[in-house]
Design a protein around this motif. Structure first.
Motif, PDB file in Angstrom:
ATOM      1  N   GLN A  57      26.427  25.239  72.034  1.00 43.30           N
ATOM      2  CA  GLN A  57      27.047  24.143  71.281  1.00 43.30           C
ATOM      3  C   GLN A  57      28.356  24.601  70.651  1.00 43.30           C
ATOM      4  O   GLN A  57      29.338  23.867  70.635  1.00 43.30           O
ATOM      5  CB  GLN A  57      26.091  23.622  70.214  1.00 43.30           C
ATOM      6  N   LYS A  58      28.366  25.823  70.158  1.00 46.69           N
ATOM      7  CA  LYS A  58      29.579  26.384  69.559  1.00 46.69           C
ATOM      8  C   LYS A  58      30.671  26.513  70.620  1.00 46.69           C
ATOM      9  O   LYS A  58      31.834  26.171  70.375  1.00 46.69           O
ATOM     10  CB  LYS A  58      29.268  27.748  68.925  1.00 46.69           C
ATOM     11  N   ALA A  59      30.308  26.984  71.814  1.00 44.12           N
ATOM     12  CA  ALA A  59      31.280  27.136  72.899  1.00 44.12           C
ATOM     13  C   ALA A  59      31.887  25.787  73.279  1.00 44.12           C
ATOM     14  O   ALA A  59      33.105  25.670  73.449  1.00 44.12           O
ATOM     15  CB  ALA A  59      30.628  27.780  74.115  1.00 44.12           C
ATOM     16  N   VAL A  60      31.058  24.762  73.375  1.00 44.16           N
ATOM     17  CA  VAL A  60      31.540  23.432  73.747  1.00 44.16           C
ATOM     18  C   VAL A  60      32.389  22.826  72.627  1.00 44.16           C
ATOM     19  O   VAL A  60      33.392  22.168  72.893  1.00 44.16           O
ATOM     20  CB  VAL A  60      30.358  22.506  74.125  1.00 44.16           C
ATOM     21  N   THR A  61      32.008  23.075  71.397  1.00 43.75           N
ATOM     22  CA  THR A  61      32.789  22.579  70.266  1.00 43.75           C
ATOM     23  C   THR A  61      34.167  23.227  70.244  1.00 43.75           C
ATOM     24  O   THR A  61      35.180  22.551  70.018  1.00 43.75           O
ATOM     25  CB  THR A  61      32.051  22.854  68.934  1.00 43.75           C
ATOM     26  N   LEU A  62      34.209  24.514  70.499  1.00 45.89           N
ATOM     27  CA  LEU A  62      35.487  25.230  70.497  1.00 45.89           C
ATOM     28  C   LEU A  62      36.370  24.848  71.679  1.00 45.89           C
ATOM     29  O   LEU A  62      37.585  24.782  71.557  1.00 45.89           O
ATOM     30  CB  LEU A  62      35.254  26.743  70.515  1.00 45.89           C
ATOM     31  N   ASN A  63      35.746  24.625  72.830  1.00 41.95           N
ATOM     32  CA  ASN A  63      36.489  24.274  74.031  1.00 41.95           C
ATOM     33  C   ASN A  63      35.786  23.104  74.721  1.00 41.95           C
ATOM     34  O   ASN A  63      34.872  23.324  75.517  1.00 41.95           O
ATOM     35  CB  ASN A  63      36.588  25.467  74.978  1.00 41.95           C
ATOM     36  N   PRO A  64      36.199  21.879  74.437  1.00 40.09           N
ATOM     37  CA  PRO A  64      35.556  20.710  75.027  1.00 40.09           C
ATOM     38  C   PRO A  64      35.686  20.635  76.551  1.00 40.09           C
ATOM     39  O   PRO A  64      35.076  19.772  77.174  1.00 40.09           O
ATOM     40  CB  PRO A  64      36.280  19.528  74.368  1.00 40.09           C
ATOM     41  N   ARG A  65      36.432  21.541  77.150  1.00 44.41           N
ATOM     42  CA  ARG A  65      36.546  21.591  78.614  1.00 44.41           C
ATOM     43  C   ARG A  65      35.700  22.722  79.209  1.00 44.41           C
ATOM     44  O   ARG A  65      35.819  23.034  80.385  1.00 44.41           O
ATOM     45  CB  ARG A  65      38.010  21.741  79.015  1.00 44.41           C
ATOM     46  N   GLN A  66      34.858  23.321  78.421  1.00 43.65           N
ATOM     47  CA  GLN A  66      34.005  24.429  78.861  1.00 43.65           C
ATOM     48  C   GLN A  66      32.814  23.845  79.635  1.00 43.65           C
ATOM     49  O   GLN A  66      31.701  23.737  79.138  1.00 43.65           O
ATOM     50  CB  GLN A  66      33.574  25.243  77.638  1.00 43.65           C
ATOM     51  N   PHE A  67      33.076  23.447  80.880  1.00 43.38           N
ATOM     52  CA  PHE A  67      32.084  22.736  81.677  1.00 43.38           C
ATOM     53  C   PHE A  67      30.862  23.580  82.001  1.00 43.38           C
ATOM     54  O   PHE A  67      29.758  23.047  82.120  1.00 43.38           O
ATOM     55  CB  PHE A  67      32.709  22.165  82.958  1.00 43.38           C
ATOM     56  N   GLU A  68      31.027  24.880  82.134  1.00 41.59           N
ATOM     57  CA  GLU A  68      29.870  25.731  82.429  1.00 41.59           C
ATOM     58  C   GLU A  68      28.905  25.760  81.246  1.00 41.59           C
ATOM     59  O   GLU A  68      27.693  25.705  81.422  1.00 41.59           O
ATOM     60  CB  GLU A  68      30.328  27.137  82.801  1.00 41.59           C
ATOM     61  N   ALA A  69      29.448  25.831  80.036  1.00 45.45           N
ATOM     62  CA  ALA A  69      28.603  25.800  78.840  1.00 45.45           C
ATOM     63  C   ALA A  69      27.908  24.453  78.719  1.00 45.45           C
ATOM     64  O   ALA A  69      26.739  24.379  78.348  1.00 45.45           O
ATOM     65  CB  ALA A  69      29.430  26.096  77.590  1.00 45.45           C
TER      66      ALA A  69
END
Length: 119
Positions: A57-69
């Motif tokens: 969730q932290k990874a997606v929040t930091l980078n909303p384009r982090q499709f793998e996360a």
């Protein structure tokens, strides 16, 4: 440097060392989404699903384009029964990268299960 060493430790199955290195990565560079995603993978492999979900969730929040996360988090949500949230995340991940074959397969199955099949 820390990420390179953490990946090397993972490749050599030194998970305790990798965990310390990834913890350092997230402390030194808390806005580095890939560090959180790598940490989540290690947590999930170690059976810490709750920690892995928080890290994803932290990874997606930091980078909303982090499709793998997104796809990884969707998979975990699906396993824990939150199928609506999983479907939404699969779709977001696929909008960013339509080549995620496993996510496409899971999205199709979940859509059929949740939304039914059209006439």
């Amino acid at each position: 440097i820390l990420m390179t060493r953490a990946k090397a430790a993972l490749g050599g199955a030194a998970n305790a060392v990798a965990r310390k290195l990834l913890d350092s990565v997230t402390q030194v560079a808390p806005n580095y989404a890939e560090g959180w995603r790598a940490r989540a993978a290690l947590q999930a492999a170690g059976g810490d699903d709750a920690g892995a979900m928080v890290s994803l969730q932290k990874a997606v929040t930091l980078n909303p384009r982090q499709f793998e996360a997104m796809a990884d988090l969707a998979d975990m949500l699906e396993q824990y029964g939150d199928k609506h949230a999983a479907l939404k995340l699969y779709r977001q991940a696929l909008a960013l990268d339509p080549q995620l074959s496993d996510a496409a397969r899971r999205e199709k199955a979940l859509a059929k299960e949740i939304e039914g099949q059209g006439i």
